[in-house]
Design an enzyme around this catalytic site. Sequence first.
Site, short mmCIF file in Angstrom:
data_model
loop_
_atom_site.label_atom_id
_atom_site.label_comp_id
_atom_site.label_asym_id
_atom_site.label_seq_id
_atom_site.Cartn_x
_atom_site.Cartn_y
_atom_site.Cartn_z
N TRP A 1 0.84 -1.21 0.00
CA TRP A 1 0.00 0.00 0.00
C TRP A 1 0.87 1.25 0.00
O TRP A 1 0.58 2.23 -0.69
CB TRP A 1 -0.96 0.01 1.18
CG TRP A 1 -1.97 -1.09 1.12
CD1 TRP A 1 -2.12 -2.10 2.04
CD2 TRP A 1 -2.96 -1.32 0.10
NE1 TRP A 1 -3.15 -2.93 1.64
CE2 TRP A 1 -3.67 -2.48 0.46
CE3 TRP A 1 -3.30 -0.67 -1.07
CZ2 TRP A 1 -4.71 -3.01 -0.30
CZ3 TRP A 1 -4.33 -1.18 -1.86
CH2 TRP A 1 -5.02 -2.33 -1.47
N ASP B 1 -1.44 7.10 6.07
CA ASP B 1 -2.50 6.17 5.68
C ASP B 1 -2.76 5.30 6.90
O ASP B 1 -1.93 4.48 7.28
CB ASP B 1 -2.01 5.33 4.48
CG ASP B 1 -3.02 4.24 4.09
OD1 ASP B 1 -4.06 4.10 4.75
OD2 ASP B 1 -2.74 3.51 3.11
N LYS C 1 -11.82 -0.98 6.84
CA LYS C 1 -10.91 -1.82 7.61
C LYS C 1 -11.23 -1.77 9.10
O LYS C 1 -10.94 -2.69 9.82
CB LYS C 1 -9.46 -1.41 7.37
CG LYS C 1 -9.00 -1.48 5.93
CD LYS C 1 -8.64 -2.88 5.47
CE LYS C 1 -8.49 -3.00 3.97
NZ LYS C 1 -7.45 -2.19 3.40
#
Length: 358
Positions: free
Chosen positions: A100, A168, A192
Amino acid sequence: MKKVHVFNAGPCLLPQVAIDNAIEAMKDFKGTGVSLLSVSHRTKEWEAVMDECRANWKELLNIPEGYEVLFLGGGASMQFLCVAANLLEKKAAYLETGLWAKKACKEAKGLGGDVVVVASSADANYSYVPKGYEIPADADYFHITTNNTIYGTEIRTDMDSPVPLVADMSSDILSRPVDVSKYAVIYAGAQKNAGPAGVAVVIVRKDVLGKVSHYIPTMLDYRTHIDKGSMFNTPPVFAVFVMNETLKWLKGIGGVEAIHERNKKKAATLYAEIDRNSLFRGTAAVEDRSIMNVTFVMAEGKEELQDEFLAFAKERGMVGIKGHRSVGGFRASIYNACSQEDVEALVKVMQEFENLKK
Ligand SMILES: *Cc1c(COP(=O)(O)O)cnc(C)c1O
């Protein structure tokens, strides 16, 4: 309904009360006689949900003055681009702790400018978080991924950065108290830990905006969404509603301090079993172990038992414990809504499997 224990990496398990309230609202949104799925976002009833959701974020994370909370479509992946579009003038710095992080970095590179990877743990398949690197003082921002969902590593301290810090936090936001004042931008795909798929939350300090000389496409420009209260265009109504219900649940059980204690206990329980059980071993460096995504594989010499364990666990109601293909083995995502009981059920299955193989 079948009794299962859900360890999916995302979309995640959500508190039952959020799901029940969503079902109710889908039938009749706040007594309006209109389904949540059909309600106009230009009504006072809907605006009240947006306001409440913003207020809940501010309360839960103790967000200081000077920050805005945005609810945007496009997921965390869209934020990879938005961050660079809004902040990158000359130079950006990235910490490469996984796939990511790499994808976020790619978007900055794509926009041009000097993009520096200050450190990477690619040499060990991202099984640890690099330390001892230097953040260039002339960068427009420094980007980190606080929880590496795939590899099960996590940065659990709010670091000091000489330049605006961008994080993030997709897979660990709301799992612990965060000192928001250390960050210029925090973003997270809700699915998430904070709600269903379809919305990303962005927490942005307003004073970092308006400093780039290039055109920022309207939909990517944080100022557009700040000006319009995240309703420049149709917001993801359903996702925001369920996210707000999830925040209400979290507040009700004592907020991020309380959930942090629960999360640490769940993680400790599962890691203790991984370390004790002769059939398994953890993959993440012990000091960097995530309290959200627990990655493990079969112990050396036991690799051939992997598929058998997956089937064994599945038969006993364990859902979503197959590891990401780039790590293999297993991953149990033990997000906020996952209970100590869920974790103990998984531990029991691991013990049963060990006994079976004795
Ligand atoms: C899942 C994930 C993403 C991507 O999220 P989308 O909302 O699907 O774009 C980004 N970063 C991290 C850390 C993730 O876990």
